[in-house]
Scaffold this motif. Structure first.
Motif, PDB file in Angstrom:
ATOM      1  N   THR A  42      -8.630  -0.440   7.811  1.00  0.00           N
ATOM      2  CA  THR A  42      -7.321  -1.258   7.352  1.00  0.00           C
ATOM      3  C   THR A  42      -7.921  -2.054   6.334  1.00  0.00           C
ATOM      4  N   ILE A  43      -6.845  -2.552   5.486  1.00  0.00           N
ATOM      5  CA  ILE A  43      -6.981  -3.255   4.374  1.00  0.00           C
ATOM      6  C   ILE A  43      -5.751  -4.259   4.229  1.00  0.00           C
ATOM      7  N   SER A  44      -6.084  -5.333   3.728  1.00  0.00           N
ATOM      8  CA  SER A  44      -4.829  -6.483   3.726  1.00  0.00           C
ATOM      9  C   SER A  44      -4.380  -6.465   2.311  1.00  0.00           C
ATOM     10  N   VAL A  45      -3.066  -6.230   2.370  1.00  0.00           N
ATOM     11  CA  VAL A  45      -2.318  -5.983   1.198  1.00  0.00           C
ATOM     12  C   VAL A  45      -0.925  -7.064   1.261  1.00  0.00           C
ATOM     13  N   ILE A  46      -0.681  -7.944   0.418  1.00  0.00           N
ATOM     14  CA  ILE A  46       0.255  -8.689   0.296  1.00  0.00           C
ATOM     15  C   ILE A  46       0.376  -9.575   1.827  1.00  0.00           C
ATOM     16  N   GLY A  47      -0.847  -9.776   2.119  1.00  0.00           N
ATOM     17  CA  GLY A  47      -0.755 -10.495   3.392  1.00  0.00           C
ATOM     18  C   GLY A  47      -0.529  -9.499   4.783  1.00  0.00           C
ATOM     19  N   GLN A  48      -0.570  -8.415   4.770  1.00  0.00           N
ATOM     20  CA  GLN A  48      -0.455  -7.813   5.689  1.00  0.00           C
ATOM     21  C   GLN A  48      -1.373  -6.561   6.008  1.00  0.00           C
ATOM     22  N   GLU A  49      -1.806  -6.406   7.354  1.00  0.00           N
ATOM     23  CA  GLU A  49      -2.923  -5.320   7.402  1.00  0.00           C
ATOM     24  C   GLU A  49      -2.203  -3.834   7.377  1.00  0.00           C
ATOM     25  N   VAL A  50      -2.802  -3.108   6.550  1.00  0.00           N
ATOM     26  CA  VAL A  50      -2.232  -1.663   6.376  1.00  0.00           C
ATOM     27  C   VAL A  50      -3.293  -0.858   6.787  1.00  0.00           C
ATOM     28  N   ALA A  51      -2.990   0.194   7.389  1.00  0.00           N
ATOM     29  CA  ALA A  51      -3.956   1.323   7.710  1.00  0.00           C
ATOM     30  C   ALA A  51      -4.344   2.064   6.188  1.00  0.00           C
ATOM     31  N   ALA A  52      -5.753   2.255   6.112  1.00  0.00           N
ATOM     32  CA  ALA A  52      -6.099   3.113   4.895  1.00  0.00           C
ATOM     33  C   ALA A  52      -5.499   4.449   4.641  1.00  0.00           C
ATOM     34  N   VAL A  53      -5.357   5.131   5.936  1.00  0.00           N
ATOM     35  CA  VAL A  53      -4.744   6.265   5.889  1.00  0.00           C
ATOM     36  C   VAL A  53      -3.414   6.368   5.395  1.00  0.00           C
ATOM     37  N   ARG A  54      -2.667   5.350   5.815  1.00  0.00           N
ATOM     38  CA  ARG A  54      -1.278   5.234   5.263  1.00  0.00           C
ATOM     39  C   ARG A  54      -1.171   4.980   3.540  1.00  0.00           C
ATOM     40  N   ILE A  55      -2.135   4.208   3.356  1.00  0.00           N
ATOM     41  CA  ILE A  55      -2.329   4.036   1.811  1.00  0.00           C
ATOM     42  C   ILE A  55      -2.545   5.421   1.016  1.00  0.00           C
ATOM     43  N   ALA A  56      -3.315   6.184   1.788  1.00  0.00           N
ATOM     44  CA  ALA A  56      -3.796   7.537   1.122  1.00  0.00           C
ATOM     45  C   ALA A  56      -2.353   8.345   1.194  1.00  0.00           C
ATOM     46  N   VAL A  57      -1.662   8.268   2.068  1.00  0.00           N
ATOM     47  CA  VAL A  57      -0.718   9.202   2.532  1.00  0.00           C
ATOM     48  C   VAL A  57       0.603   8.791   1.268  1.00  0.00           C
ATOM     49  N   LEU A  58       0.640   7.295   1.107  1.00  0.00           N
ATOM     50  CA  LEU A  58       1.626   7.093   0.047  1.00  0.00           C
ATOM     51  C   LEU A  58       1.191   7.644  -1.401  1.00  0.00           C
ATOM     52  N   ASP A  59      -0.054   7.475  -1.718  1.00  0.00           N
ATOM     53  CA  ASP A  59      -0.792   7.876  -2.946  1.00  0.00           C
ATOM     54  C   ASP A  59      -0.338   9.646  -3.025  1.00  0.00           C
ATOM     55  N   MET A  60      -0.665  10.171  -2.051  1.00  0.00           N
ATOM     56  CA  MET A  60      -0.621  11.798  -1.912  1.00  0.00           C
ATOM     57  C   MET A  60       1.030  11.774  -2.237  1.00  0.00           C
ATOM     58  N   THR A  61       2.103  11.209  -1.694  1.00  0.00           N
ATOM     59  CA  THR A  61       3.227  11.699  -1.988  1.00  0.00           C
ATOM     60  C   THR A  61       3.820  11.081  -3.151  1.00  0.00           C
ATOM     61  N   SER A  62       3.290  10.214  -3.885  1.00  0.00           N
ATOM     62  CA  SER A  62       3.771   9.551  -5.004  1.00  0.00           C
ATOM     63  C   SER A  62       3.279  10.231  -6.269  1.00  0.00           C
ATOM     64  N   VAL A  63       1.973  10.681  -6.247  1.00  0.00           N
ATOM     65  CA  VAL A  63       1.338  11.349  -7.391  1.00  0.00           C
ATOM     66  C   VAL A  63       1.874  12.402  -7.758  1.00  0.00           C
ATOM     67  N   GLN A  64       2.311  12.901  -9.021  1.00  0.00           N
ATOM     68  CA  GLN A  64       2.906  13.754  -9.589  1.00  0.00           C
ATOM     69  C   GLN A  64       1.875  15.094  -9.969  1.00  0.00           C
ATOM     70  N   GLY A  65       1.627  15.868  -9.010  1.00  0.00           N
ATOM     71  CA  GLY A  65       0.575  17.053  -9.179  1.00  0.00           C
ATOM     72  C   GLY A  65      -0.569  16.262  -8.991  1.00  0.00           C
ATOM     73  N   SER A  66      -1.581  17.327  -8.651  1.00  0.00           N
ATOM     74  CA  SER A  66      -2.997  17.022  -8.731  1.00  0.00           C
ATOM     75  C   SER A  66      -3.775  17.518  -9.510  1.00  0.00           C
ATOM     76  N   PRO A  67      -4.201  16.881 -10.793  1.00  0.00           N
ATOM     77  CA  PRO A  67      -5.100  17.565 -11.574  1.00  0.00           C
ATOM     78  C   PRO A  67      -6.223  18.200 -10.889  1.00  0.00           C
ATOM     79  N   THR A  68      -6.946  19.086 -11.423  1.00  0.00           N
ATOM     80  CA  THR A  68      -8.150  19.761 -10.829  1.00  0.00           C
ATOM     81  C   THR A  68      -9.345  19.566 -12.005  1.00  0.00           C
TER      82      THR A  68
END
Length: 844
Positions: A114-140
């Motif tokens: 978990t990490i602390s973001v804006i004062g809240q504990e957030v699961a790291a996998v949750r951050i990674a999921v948000l990243d995957m669903t927001s990135v427009q395409g995955s460069p190879t």
């Protein structure tokens, strides 16, 4: 007496070359080194089986020793596109819980962090999921394909025209000087090839007739330094990959052609025509640190309007574990986890074994197409079914009575050591049968010669055109009637006889085959009637016919193997030996061979003359059950078959097998996604939608684990080959697939071309995996499920390098449990872990 040098094909002294005899030892050594470079350069290339015995293989099997996500192959996609996964997320085919689980499995460091973001504990996998669903395409990291130059396109086309002339087994006009080998024959004939400049033809006369020496000369003239030879050869082998794979297979099978000759032609032409070597493209380097910070800033902004720098840094530390070019592999993992989370809960944990002795047992191939037939047969409680490799443990070379040819009916992993044929029961009938067959062959051969000889085709067309016109009319507008007429006129009467098992196998070997089969499939409490059903597909005008037959029988029907296995089990001497080994087959049990037609969904009993009268009524009962089951399965499949509907009649649905314009006679193994190894009680009554390889296995009958090890090192590997053949053909229809079959032309029995020339096509045609522009085959890596003691499964994996490669490098996944009421465990490189993936239909 002067010492004679060893005569070797690698030594130029044998070819009356211009090299002096004093140079022979050095040339000999150089040739060995060069061939070692070629072998190394071709290591990752899979042999390409001829289409007459199409064998499904993982086209990237050479990369299995490395992680799936590390594979780099020119013009090959390992996953679907990012937008396809996003569409799955919107439609619910992938859930965010699947993504979190996929990230946890691929990156254990993030699983519980978990990490602390804006004062809240957030699961790291949750951050990674948000990243995957927001990135427009995955460069190879794979470089964009470099378009081939005109000179390279010419060179490919030039060789693609020469190779069929050399390798065609029964050409109308044999290639002159073929006895000199590919390079030798080409060198002689190219002197008169006007497509080459006069200066090149003249210079070619001074090139060595030895492929090894010529290749070494060309590499030197092209200024290829020793340290670059291997990579240069590997890069050259990427051209015409279909022909290169076939040459590799043929070199191992027959030895009349090799990659040295092929490469010698390519490099000699490069040297004489001054075609420069293509430099390897270098992927542009990106500033990953800057990109990482941008991703973190973008993501943090979604969580807070005024993020602090330390928040961005915390997010960046998470994202550093999961680069954008890794996202597509996580998406694919989530896609597969979603299927697994549906499959596991559906497997029964409470189904009891059959209370009474079954009246009928049916053993069918592990092929997913058998799953539907087994399920419908088991609508009767008196029926018990088993799954076993379709060659029934009897690897043979089989020839029909009096036939000139034979087939190797066994898995591609094995070499035939036993030959079978038929022993007629009635000699007089056999001679008549043989005479009729020879007469038909003579007519066909005469028509073929008249059709293909130099001076007769026009006269042949003038005299017989009306006949072929009429038959074409019938084939087009009344295909079923045409096939009935053809069968009535051409098909020989069934030959009453038996297979020659006694001559091919010793009693000890036959008993060993029977014992192994019984223990591997967990067959016990024998029913009065046991049906061993091989399978085959039926279609016309289909170059990929063998791809629809039994893969365990080398792309052939399993008929011969079923008949052979039946003969073994009905042998009283074999039964006596089995009894000494603790396997008691009652005297009243009769084994019967049968054929499962996967296009028509019918099962036909074979060798009826060998069935005792006491079991005729049981045969009648079975035939009634299979007719009912076949109709149910036919309508079930009609929902998926292009152009078919459930409103169509049974004869019309089955007529697809007769239609020469039908490109979808059946869907083969499309949709295959998993393999289950365990007792039938695990899956009985479960609709697996014909997507699962089912291999029966009972731990109680396999005390030392030998049977399980055989299953995991043979049928499982074959299932993985098939699965990856479909996987990569679906993702790469133009490079690892064969493209659309509507423009295919056959090159003898070797393979197909798209159009009139070019490379041999690899893999499956588009009609095996897709319709229009959409896939109907879901590309998923094989999910393996086993019910057996975990330590036994783990020991088998640790002893077998091939299994470790597949599992540790993420080519397949394995989930297992020790017994019916034990929890499921997932295999990882670090040991077994309790499955924590969300199970559909269960609370988490």
């Amino acid at each position: 007496m002067a010492h004679r040098r060893p005569r070797s094909a690698l030594c130029p002294i044998v070819d009356r070359d211009r090299a002096s005899s004093a140079d022979c030892p050095r040339s000999y050594v150089m040739s060995l080194i060069l061939r070692a470079h070629i072998a190394s350069a071709a290591h990752n290339i899979m042999p390409g089986w001829p289409i007459q015995s199409f064998i499904a293989v993982n086209p990237l099997a050479g990369h299995e020793p490395i992680s799936f996500h590390s594979v780099t192959e020119r013009n090959v996609a390992l996953t679907r596109e990012h937008r396809a996964y996003l569409a799955d997320l919107r439609e619910g085919r992938i859930t965010e819980a699947d993504l979190e689980q996929a990230i946890s499995e691929r990156i254990p460091e993030l699983a519980r962090a978990t990490i602390s973001v804006i004062g809240q504990e957030v699961a790291a996998v949750r951050i990674a999921v948000l990243d995957m669903t927001s990135v427009q395409g995955s460069p190879t990291r794979t470089a964009a394909p470099v378009p081939a130059s005109r000179s390279m396109l010419w060179l490919d086309e030039y060789l693609a025209a020469w190779l069929p002339s050399y390798v065609t087994l029964d050409p109308l006009w044999p290639m002159p000087h073929k006895q000199k080998g590919l390079f030798g024959a080409w060198r002689w004939l190219a002197n008169q090839d006007t497509s080459l400049p006069r200066a090149v033809r003249r210079a070619l006369r001074d090139v060595s007739v030895s492929a090894d020496a010529a290749l070494a000369w060309a590499l030197e003239r092209l200024a290829v330094t020793p340290e670059l030879i291997r990579s240069t050869l590997a890069q050259e082998l990427e051209h015409l990959p279909g022909w290169v794979g076939y040459i590799k297979w043929r070199a191992e099978k027959y030895g009349d052609i090799d990659l040295t000759s092929y490469l010698a032609i390519r490099f000699v032409l490069r040297a004489l025509l001054t075609i420069p070597l293509t430099p390897s493209p270098i992927p542009p380097l990106a500033d990953e640190r800057a990109l990482l910070w941008q991703r973190a800033e973008h993501l943090t902004a979604r969580l807070s309007e005024h993020p602090a720098r330390q928040d961005v840094a915390a997010v960046a530390r998470v994202l550093a574990h999961h680069r954008p070019d890794e996202h597509r592999f996580t998406w694919q993992k989530a896609y597969e986890l979603n299927y697994r989370s549906s499959l596991l809960p559906s497997l029964s944990s409470t189904t009891p074994p059959m209370k009474a002795r079954p009246q009928l047992q049916v053993v069918m191939c592990i092929d997913p197409r058998s799953e539907g037939m087994r399920r419908h047969l088991e609508a009767s409680e008196a029926v018990e079914t088993f799954g076993f490799a379709g060659f029934f443990g009897v690897p043979v070379r089989f020839a029909r009575y009096g036939a000139r040819g034979s087939i190797d009916s066994l898995p591609a992993l094995l070499t035939p050591r036993h030959s079978l044929t038929e022993r007629p029961a009635l000699p007089l009938q056999a001679e008549e049968h043989l005479a009729r067959g020879r007469a038909r062959d003579a007519v066909r051969q005469a028509a073929h010669i008249a059709d293909t000889s130099t001076g007769t085709p026009f006269a042949f067309a003038e005299t017989t055109g009306w006949f072929y016109g009429a038959t074409s009319f019938l084939r087009t507008f009344t295909p079923t009637l045409y096939q009935r007429l053809r069968r009535a006129l051409a098909r020989p009467d069934p030959l009453h006889g038996s297979v020659t098992m006694g001559e091919a196998f010793t009693l000890e070997e036959r008993a060993g085959i029977a014992e192994t089969a019984v223990r591997m499939m967990g067959l016990s409490d024998f029913a009065p009637l046991v049906v061993l059903a091989g399978h085959f597909s039926e279609s016309v005008n289909n170059l990929y016919q063998s791809a629809l037959d039994c893969g365990a029988c080398g792309g052939n029907p399993g008929t011969a193997n079923a008949r052979a296995a039946t003969a073994i089990f009905n042998d009283s001497a074999v039964r006596a030996m089995l009894l000494l080994r603790g396997i008691d087959i009652p005297d009243g049990t009769v084994f019967v061979a049968a054929d499962h037609n996967t296009t028509r969904d019918t099962i036909t009993v074979l060798d009826r003359h060998l069935i005792p009268d006491s079991h005729r009524s049981l045969i009648s009962d079975f035939e009634g059950l299979q007719r009912a089951a076949g109709k149910k399965l036919l309508y079930e499949r009609a929902a998926d078959l292009p152009g078919a509907t459930k409103r169509q009649s049974v004869p019309r649905l089955r007529a697809r097998a007769d239609d020469w314009a039908e490109v979808y006679p059946e869907l083969g193994l499309a949709g295959n996604a998993a393999m289950i190894i365990g007792p039938r009680t695990l899956t009985r009554g479960v609709d697996l939608s014909r997507r699962v390889f089912l291999h029966s296995y009972d731990t109680a009958l396999d005390r030392d684990g030998t049977a399980l090890e055989t299953i995991m090192t043979a049928p499982l590997v074959v299932a993985q080959w098939i699965n990856h053949q479909y996987y990569f053909s679906a993702l790469n229809p133009d490079t690892l697939g064969a493209g659309t079959k509507t423009i295919h032309n056959a090159v003898g029995t070797i393979g197909v071309l798209a159009g009139h020339g070019g490379d041999l096509r690899r893999g499956l045609p588009w009609q095996s995996v897709g319709l229009g522009t959409k896939l109907f085959h879901e590309p998923m890596r094989l999910t393996v499920i086993i019910q057996a003691p975990l330590d036994r499964v783990g020991d088998i994996i640790s002893r077998n390098q091939a299994l470790r490669h597949l599992l540790d490098n993420d080519w397949i996944t394995l989930t297992a449990r020790a017994h019916t009421h034990a929890p499921w465990h997932r295999y990882t490189s670090y040991g077994w872990q309790t499955t924590t993936a969300p199970m559909k239909g269960q609370s988490t």
